[in-house]
Motif scaffolding. Sequence first.
Motif, PDB file in Angstrom:
ATOM      1  N   SER A 164      17.636 -28.481   8.927  1.00  0.00           N
ATOM      2  CA  SER A 164      18.217 -29.659   9.047  1.00  0.00           C
ATOM      3  C   SER A 164      18.464 -30.156  10.687  1.00  0.00           C
ATOM      4  CB  SER A 164      19.735 -29.554   8.438  1.00  0.00           C
ATOM      5  OG  SER A 164      20.537 -29.115   9.269  1.00  0.00           O
ATOM      6  N   ARG A 165      18.801 -31.582  10.507  1.00  0.00           N
ATOM      7  CA  ARG A 165      19.041 -32.098  11.794  1.00  0.00           C
ATOM      8  C   ARG A 165      20.245 -31.607  12.577  1.00  0.00           C
ATOM      9  NH1 ARG A 165      19.910 -38.217  12.897  1.00  0.00           N
ATOM     10  NH2 ARG A 165      17.854 -38.216  12.834  1.00  0.00           N
ATOM     11  N   TRP A 166      21.180 -31.122  11.716  1.00  0.00           N
ATOM     12  CA  TRP A 166      22.480 -30.622  12.235  1.00  0.00           C
ATOM     13  C   TRP A 166      22.188 -29.015  13.075  1.00  0.00           C
ATOM     14  CZ3 TRP A 166      26.338 -33.631  12.770  1.00  0.00           C
ATOM     15  CH2 TRP A 166      26.441 -34.800  11.636  1.00  0.00           C
ATOM     16  N   GLY A 167      20.997 -28.224  12.178  1.00  0.00           N
ATOM     17  CA  GLY A 167      20.981 -27.002  12.872  1.00  0.00           C
ATOM     18  C   GLY A 167      20.296 -27.271  14.017  1.00  0.00           C
ATOM     19  N   ARG A 168      19.389 -28.131  14.233  1.00  0.00           N
ATOM     20  CA  ARG A 168      18.638 -28.622  15.292  1.00  0.00           C
ATOM     21  C   ARG A 168      19.656 -28.795  16.613  1.00  0.00           C
ATOM     22  NH1 ARG A 168      13.574 -29.807  15.742  1.00  0.00           N
ATOM     23  NH2 ARG A 168      13.554 -28.030  14.485  1.00  0.00           N
ATOM     24  N   HIS A 169      20.758 -29.699  16.252  1.00  0.00           N
ATOM     25  CA  HIS A 169      21.487 -29.979  17.240  1.00  0.00           C
ATOM     26  C   HIS A 169      22.400 -28.856  17.755  1.00  0.00           C
ATOM     27  CE1 HIS A 169      21.277 -34.527  15.816  1.00  0.00           C
ATOM     28  NE2 HIS A 169      20.087 -34.187  16.247  1.00  0.00           N
ATOM     29  N   LEU A 170      22.855 -27.966  17.030  1.00  0.00           N
ATOM     30  CA  LEU A 170      23.362 -26.928  17.373  1.00  0.00           C
ATOM     31  C   LEU A 170      22.590 -25.987  18.460  1.00  0.00           C
ATOM     32  CD1 LEU A 170      24.528 -25.317  14.016  1.00  0.00           C
ATOM     33  CD2 LEU A 170      26.076 -26.257  15.734  1.00  0.00           C
TER      34      LEU A 170
ATOM     35  N   SER B  39      21.458 -24.956  24.030  1.00  0.00           N
ATOM     36  CA  SER B  39      20.296 -24.723  24.988  1.00  0.00           C
ATOM     37  C   SER B  39      20.722 -25.697  26.384  1.00  0.00           C
ATOM     38  CB  SER B  39      18.969 -25.190  24.487  1.00  0.00           C
ATOM     39  OG  SER B  39      17.996 -25.208  25.305  1.00  0.00           O
ATOM     40  N   ASN B  40      20.920 -26.754  26.171  1.00  0.00           N
ATOM     41  CA  ASN B  40      21.249 -27.786  27.443  1.00  0.00           C
ATOM     42  C   ASN B  40      22.035 -28.792  26.849  1.00  0.00           C
ATOM     43  OD1 ASN B  40      21.254 -29.372  29.337  1.00  0.00           O
ATOM     44  ND2 ASN B  40      18.941 -29.129  29.897  1.00  0.00           N
ATOM     45  N   SER B  41      23.551 -28.870  26.888  1.00  0.00           N
ATOM     46  CA  SER B  41      24.276 -29.791  26.299  1.00  0.00           C
ATOM     47  C   SER B  41      24.136 -31.197  27.031  1.00  0.00           C
ATOM     48  CB  SER B  41      25.647 -29.469  26.382  1.00  0.00           C
ATOM     49  OG  SER B  41      26.247 -29.186  27.702  1.00  0.00           O
ATOM     50  N   GLU B  42      23.831 -31.052  28.195  1.00  0.00           N
ATOM     51  CA  GLU B  42      23.254 -32.275  29.009  1.00  0.00           C
ATOM     52  C   GLU B  42      22.279 -33.189  28.388  1.00  0.00           C
ATOM     53  OE1 GLU B  42      25.159 -33.697  30.958  1.00  0.00           O
ATOM     54  OE2 GLU B  42      24.342 -35.266  31.851  1.00  0.00           O
ATOM     55  N   ALA B  43      21.082 -32.065  27.936  1.00  0.00           N
ATOM     56  CA  ALA B  43      19.950 -32.970  27.446  1.00  0.00           C
ATOM     57  C   ALA B  43      20.307 -33.445  26.083  1.00  0.00           C
ATOM     58  CB  ALA B  43      19.024 -31.752  27.493  1.00  0.00           C
ATOM     59  N   ALA B  44      21.067 -32.530  25.267  1.00  0.00           N
ATOM     60  CA  ALA B  44      21.551 -33.154  24.088  1.00  0.00           C
ATOM     61  C   ALA B  44      22.236 -34.447  24.388  1.00  0.00           C
ATOM     62  CB  ALA B  44      22.441 -32.157  23.436  1.00  0.00           C
ATOM     63  N   ARG B  45      23.177 -34.745  24.958  1.00  0.00           N
ATOM     64  CA  ARG B  45      23.964 -35.751  25.415  1.00  0.00           C
ATOM     65  C   ARG B  45      23.190 -36.983  25.586  1.00  0.00           C
ATOM     66  NH1 ARG B  45      27.476 -38.040  29.292  1.00  0.00           N
ATOM     67  NH2 ARG B  45      26.391 -37.118  30.812  1.00  0.00           N
ATOM     68  N   LEU B  46      22.170 -36.577  26.541  1.00  0.00           N
ATOM     69  CA  LEU B  46      21.340 -37.626  27.282  1.00  0.00           C
ATOM     70  C   LEU B  46      20.201 -38.097  26.096  1.00  0.00           C
ATOM     71  CD1 LEU B  46      20.541 -36.717  30.688  1.00  0.00           C
ATOM     72  CD2 LEU B  46      22.024 -38.329  30.143  1.00  0.00           C
ATOM     73  N   SER B  47      20.342 -37.355  24.948  1.00  0.00           N
ATOM     74  CA  SER B  47      19.411 -37.532  23.643  1.00  0.00           C
ATOM     75  C   SER B  47      20.243 -38.330  22.577  1.00  0.00           C
ATOM     76  CB  SER B  47      18.691 -36.522  23.441  1.00  0.00           C
ATOM     77  OG  SER B  47      17.927 -36.025  24.253  1.00  0.00           O
TER      78      SER B  47
END
Lengths: 519, 329
Positions: free
Chosen positions: B198-204, B209-217
Amino acid sequence: MTLLDQPRGTAETSQQGRFLVELKDVHKRFPGTYALKGVDLAMRHGEIHAIIGENGAGKSTLIKILTGAHKRSSGSILWQGQEVALAAPQEALDLGINAVHQEVVLCEHLTVAANMFLGMEQQRLGLLNERAMVRRSQEILDDLGFRLSAAAPLSALTIGQQQLVATARAAIRGTKLLILDEPTAYLTRAETDQLFALVRRLHSQGVTIAYISHRMEEIFELADRVSVLRDGELVASRVVAETTPEQLIRDMVARSLGEIHHKEDIPFGETLLSVEGLSGPGFSDVSLSVRRGEIVGLYGLIGAGRSEFVECVFGRRRRTAGQVTIGGRALKGVNEAEAIAAGIVLLPESRRDQGLCLNLDVGFNLTLPIFRRLSPRGLIDRRREAEAIGTQMRALDISAAGQQAPTWTLSGGNQQKIVLGKWLNHGADLFIVDEPTVGVDVGTKLQIYRLFAELLRKGAGIIMISSYLPEVYDLSDTLHVFRQGRQVSSYGARGVDHETILADAMGTANKTSNGGKAA
Amino acid sequence: MKDAAPETQEAGLSRAEQRQSRFAFVRSLTLLGLVLLVWLGLSLMTESFMTSANLSNLARQASLWAIIAVGQTFVIITGGIDLSVGAIVGLSSTVVAVLLKAGLPIWLAVFITMGIGPVVGAFHAFGILRMGLPPFIMTLATMTGLRGIGLLLTDGQTIAGLPNAFTAFSRQSFLGIPSLAWMVVLVAVPAYVLLSHSRWGRHLFAVGSNSEAARLSGISISRTIYLAYILSASCAAFVGILTASRISIGVATTGEAWELQSIAAAVIGGASLFGAVGSVPGPLLGSLLLTTINNGANLLNVNPFWQRIITGALIIVIVWLDQLRRAKR
């Protein structure tokens, strides 16, 4: 074909004025630094707009403001004619502003495909459609001629390949403005070509591109217009076809007489360090020598191999050929301890990470190298410690709330003074300083220069790496210019003009460009 | 048109895919092999190990640990840690007991008790995101605090006399498998789908891995953190109810040190405390191994103090081997 099925708004945009984004009198102040001093910059729909300027000119700040990472202090930003706040990264993403940073910001643990679709995953029946995402990513990568596997974990890729993925990623995100921040700094020539192909492709689809670069040939190869920043101000905005590299270099380096800080006149002593034909990963065949009382400057663009060279001298990097002699004794180059024992001090570029314990107090950082002396019987002699710290703080003129002030509360300049100053009385001979004045205001800069003079008078020698040309130019007794891992030229003190040095570093003199080193 | 992709590309793709899936697969196989090896050894050395009574007992205990370890894994993948799960087990076991003694129907008592999960989990996420507390400190605080609430609620007393229908559940079997083990299936299957599909799992994973990359995405960091801690606390609340059923009483001190068991199980199962690495099968096998060791040591009459030493050494060895393999890759 894979990129062309994006919805494009060419019809609507033509009605919204000539400019996609306009900055009007944008200011940005940080504590101790005035980074942008009223910048007016407009980017037209669908152009490739290069932004150039020396380190510290305000390019990164400009990008951070455009991507919502920093909020401007004052001024306005118009997006397609409408005033926007741009107060958060999400706002920039929603507008269609994407940035590819010099340092890749992706998730190493995830696959290439997962990174490309991060935050916009494709789903089927509420579950991830992994197959479709891998297939689509692979199509995009193949289509762009990137020989990468979409299913590979990102950590298996080189930095250059990751940079390509980061850029390709913008292609599937409905990007209207793509900001590329020195994207080629760590790319090979082949990768650079692939990147350029991608940029042209996006451009042909109407994406506006802001291209930040140090490399002159790239600007003339890619860009339609070029804006030059100097000391936080926009000094020129030119049509690329109507200008020359020489003109742009003049724009970049021109400055008033008041900003010139010559090195104090200090007599040279014996030769301290001599390096002959040193080669290692990232650079080859470098020879130079440093005398007591001399500042030897190393100038070049990011990725030119200067840091790699000094790290090799310091024994932190493998040496493949050549010799390093200090005080008549040859260094084996096996580790840092040997270099430190021989009296070499390396002050790294990222002082926050490598040079200081930021969350500990000023006194702690200042006495770090002399703990042994302050604790003759194993216990720290508090009184002697306080005295030593007091003397150091006065000598270095460090402004802090006190000895117990946490180091992170100090300004960048005062932090730098600690990094340098803690070695002042500890028998070091050769100081290697990597970008000593990055992020430091003018007043502190002067204090750092005075600190250098102090070290030189005590018989030390200094190797200074700087990407800020006026600084290395004014301070160096001998200046070596690096390009792509090679020492391309050497000059005596102010023996030549800025333009020549910048041209050497950029390789514009003979127009040969074979990319940077592979990271 | 894309069928004409270069051959080398295709080869590179499948090789990379194989390499990645093989690595995860080999790890779970090694762990499974280790479990089976220990089982084989125990069945040769003792007569009582391979009896259905012992195996059911082992399955029941392993089930309880497995469920909290799965929840813990969600948190660990984000780069966090949940030290409160043992305390939540204790609290929810007393709450469900109190409610049942008050005469509530079982379904209602269970439903209300399950509410502890979202409430405590959301509180953790709030403390971490809004108050800026490190996960370790936030959950360390609730670990102490929730224990106190449980003790206060029961005045430190044991609550006995729970309805038969409630306590019988944990002793029942279905298709020859203890009902508690079925509860693992009930938790693990949706957890696996959530984490890996699921998308939720991917976001975990992205946040870990890199919360900055996640935030910028454009990924919402706070929603992801809320999800992880709520899932962990909910698993623990569920286990609290199951434990009350199993031991037929509500005691506030139930589940002491289980947070450490759950972390150990997750880490043995391949999760990295640095975040972004972990799976659902991992903690399941990890808790099975830990339970087996305890069970076997009991059967072999090993001094219980030694059991602790063995468990500690085992954690070091298994994680070290895993590090070696990662480094070699």
